[in-house]
Write an enzyme that holds these catalytic residues in place. Structure first.
Site, PDB file in Angstrom:
ATOM      1  N   GLU A  62       7.006  -0.388  15.447  1.00  0.00           N
ATOM      2  CA  GLU A  62       6.462  -0.313  16.801  1.00  0.00           C
ATOM      3  C   GLU A  62       5.194   0.534  16.785  1.00  0.00           C
ATOM      4  O   GLU A  62       4.947   1.267  15.823  1.00  0.00           O
ATOM      5  CB  GLU A  62       7.501   0.279  17.753  1.00  0.00           C
ATOM      6  CG  GLU A  62       8.761  -0.561  17.866  1.00  0.00           C
ATOM      7  CD  GLU A  62       9.749  -0.023  18.897  1.00  0.00           C
ATOM      8  OE1 GLU A  62       9.414   0.984  19.563  1.00  0.00           O
ATOM      9  OE2 GLU A  62      10.831  -0.607  19.037  1.00  0.00           O
ATOM     10  N   GLY A  90       6.647   3.726  13.196  1.00  0.00           N
ATOM     11  CA  GLY A  90       6.513   3.063  11.905  1.00  0.00           C
ATOM     12  C   GLY A  90       7.421   3.764  10.920  1.00  0.00           C
ATOM     13  O   GLY A  90       8.592   3.443  10.766  1.00  0.00           O
ATOM     14  N   GLY A 115     -22.055  -5.585 -10.035  1.00  0.00           N
ATOM     15  CA  GLY A 115     -22.476  -6.255  -8.808  1.00  0.00           C
ATOM     16  C   GLY A 115     -21.683  -7.520  -8.540  1.00  0.00           C
ATOM     17  O   GLY A 115     -21.377  -7.849  -7.383  1.00  0.00           O
ATOM     18  N   GLU A 174       6.066  -0.622   4.042  1.00  0.00           N
ATOM     19  CA  GLU A 174       7.351  -0.239   3.446  1.00  0.00           C
ATOM     20  C   GLU A 174       7.360   1.246   3.088  1.00  0.00           C
ATOM     21  O   GLU A 174       7.962   1.681   2.113  1.00  0.00           O
ATOM     22  CB  GLU A 174       7.644  -1.084   2.206  1.00  0.00           C
ATOM     23  CG  GLU A 174       9.084  -1.004   1.691  1.00  0.00           C
ATOM     24  CD  GLU A 174      10.098  -1.738   2.557  1.00  0.00           C
ATOM     25  OE1 GLU A 174      11.299  -1.495   2.391  1.00  0.00           O
ATOM     26  OE2 GLU A 174       9.684  -2.560   3.399  1.00  0.00           O
ATOM     27  N   THR A 210       4.460   4.635   3.613  1.00  0.00           N
ATOM     28  CA  THR A 210       3.191   5.039   3.008  1.00  0.00           C
ATOM     29  C   THR A 210       3.430   5.866   1.743  1.00  0.00           C
ATOM     30  O   THR A 210       4.532   6.355   1.490  1.00  0.00           O
ATOM     31  CB  THR A 210       2.376   5.889   3.990  1.00  0.00           C
ATOM     32  OG1 THR A 210       3.118   7.092   4.260  1.00  0.00           O
ATOM     33  CG2 THR A 210       2.122   5.136   5.294  1.00  0.00           C
ATOM     34  N   SER A 211       2.355   6.052   0.960  1.00  0.00           N
ATOM     35  CA  SER A 211       2.475   6.901  -0.233  1.00  0.00           C
ATOM     36  C   SER A 211       2.910   8.307   0.142  1.00  0.00           C
ATOM     37  O   SER A 211       3.660   8.962  -0.600  1.00  0.00           O
ATOM     38  CB  SER A 211       1.139   6.946  -0.989  1.00  0.00           C
ATOM     39  OG  SER A 211       0.889   5.720  -1.642  1.00  0.00           O
TER      40      SER A 211
END
Length: 408
Positions: free
Chosen positions: A131, A135, A365, A388, A390-391
């Protein structure tokens, strides 16, 4: 109990080769187009359905592999092809697993076939949990489900966000609060059948990466679903809530640890996705370095390039080992005493982020243009350190597990 091994058996090798072929022949050629279109790749999903990849049977076979390696091997190969398209193929599995884990036999038999459809008329499903204000903090979930006993219906109100297939799904599985006083144990899951009034798609997100995967808000306004759409049934829910209330009185930490264990078991699959993306970028960079010449020799002859490639491959292999270990532990019931599930997801996701960035650097490049796939892979890889958990959440889980302290 299956012993831990790094050697795939013949069946696993066959599945791996089959998936790799599909990823190379079907997913990769379509990747750039659907990334630009930012739309669900229905034709690719249909091809996956025709050969049996987009089906519950396939994922069930991998999930119940006694070694635990079925799912990580499958995820790595599909996401090696392209992360956005692969997530469109496997996204329905999130909802299907929710029904398998919590539903009755009748619910499983009724709803899961409707999630997939068939090769001539493919469908998708959505799992709606996150939501805007909930989270990582699942205790802050606001979507409510209230039981209307007179009509034997549940009334759902709230807004879900970051829902894969949200709003376009044939079937939505929605997590809602039925008892706000007991945290995540007061949540329940509901099936929202096709064309149910009150469910609508909110904002569709224009994303940095995984653009071929549809991600949107799902708005629930007085959505009424029959009582039989509560996964597991009301009797089971009432019993579970009663136990949770007693446990909460005895000590809320036991409730929190049970929820943590559930998340831990699912995180290696995301780690495997990250490994697939990292491997793909590494292979492009390696081939480029062997064929691109500067000052009369391939650039891989320079230590600055060769050492980068050595580090990239080392990190990828280390990430895969962590994912396989955690997957085997989850399948064989080994306790995650050191948060091994979070370890695998943390290391693999950050490896994907870093390896794809190094691949761009090696291509110079050219790597910064859309003529080469590594810039797309780098954009896709950014999600792994976010969804799933965060770190930062992974590190928090690991630190709390190792220390036994309520680190904040």
């Amino acid at each position: 109990m299956a012993e831990f091994t790094l050697e795939l058996n013949d069946d696993q090798k066959q599945v791996k080769e089959w998936l790799h072929g599909f990823a190379a022949d079907v997913i990769r050629p379509a990747a750039a187009e659907w990334d630009e279109r930012e739309e669900t790749p229905w034709p690719v999903i249909q091809e996956a359905a025709k050969v049996g990849i987009y089906s519950l049977d396939f994922y069930a076979q991998q999930f119940f592999d006694p070694t635990g390696l079925g799912i990580p091997v499958a995820m790595e190969e599909l996401f090696w092809g392209d992360a956005g398209i692969a997530l469109s193929i496997v996204g329905t599995g999130l909802a299907a697993v929710g029904v398998l884990a919590n539903g009755t036999e009748e619910q499983i038999g009724t709803w899961i076939p409707q999630m997939y459809g068939d090769a001539d008329d493919v469908k998708v499903a959505a799992f709606c949990s996150s939501e805007p204000d909930a989270g990582s903090d699942v205790a802050s979930m606001r979507t409510r489900a209230v039981y209307d006993e007179a009509k034997d219906e549940w009334v759902l109100n709230g807004t879900k966000t970051w829902a894969t297939n949200g709003g376009i799904a044939n079937v939505h599985v929605v997590v809602a609060v039925v008892d706000p006083d007991i945290g995540s144990k007061g949540h329940a899951s509901f099936i929202v059948p096709p064309d149910t009034p009150g469910l609508s798609q909110g904002q569709k997100f224009k994303k940095h990466g995984i653009r071929a995967s549809h991600t949107a808000e799902v708005v629930l306004e007085d959505v009424r679903v029959p009582g039989h759409c509560l996964l597991g049934g009301k009797e089971k829910l009432d019993e579970r809530l009663a136990r949770a209330r007693e446990r909460a009185k005895a000590g809320g930490e036991r409730v929190k640890n049970a929820a943590m264990a559930t998340f831990e078991a699912s995180r290696p699959a995301v780690g495997a996705m990250a490994v697939g993306t990292a491997r793909a970028a590494y292979e492009v960079a390696l081939d480029y370095a062997k064929t691109r010449s500067q000052f009369g020799r391939p650039i891989i002859d320079n230590q600055g390039i060769a050492f980068q490639l050595a580090d990239m491959r080392t990190r990828i292999d280390a990430a895969r080992l962590l994912v396989w270990r955690a997957s085997w532990m989850a399948t064989t019931g080994k306790p995650f005493t050191s948060a091994e599930g979070s370890m695998s997801k943390l290391y693999a996701s950050e490896t994907a982020r870093d390896v794809t960035a190094q691949a761009i650097q090696i291509l110079g490049g050219n790597g910064f243009t859309r003529e080469y796939p590594v810039e797309r892979m780098h954009r896709d890889a950014a999600i792994y350190t976010i969804f799933e958990g965060t770190s930062e959440i992974q590190r928090l889980v690991i630190a709390r597990t190792l220390s036994g302290m309520p680190i904040r």
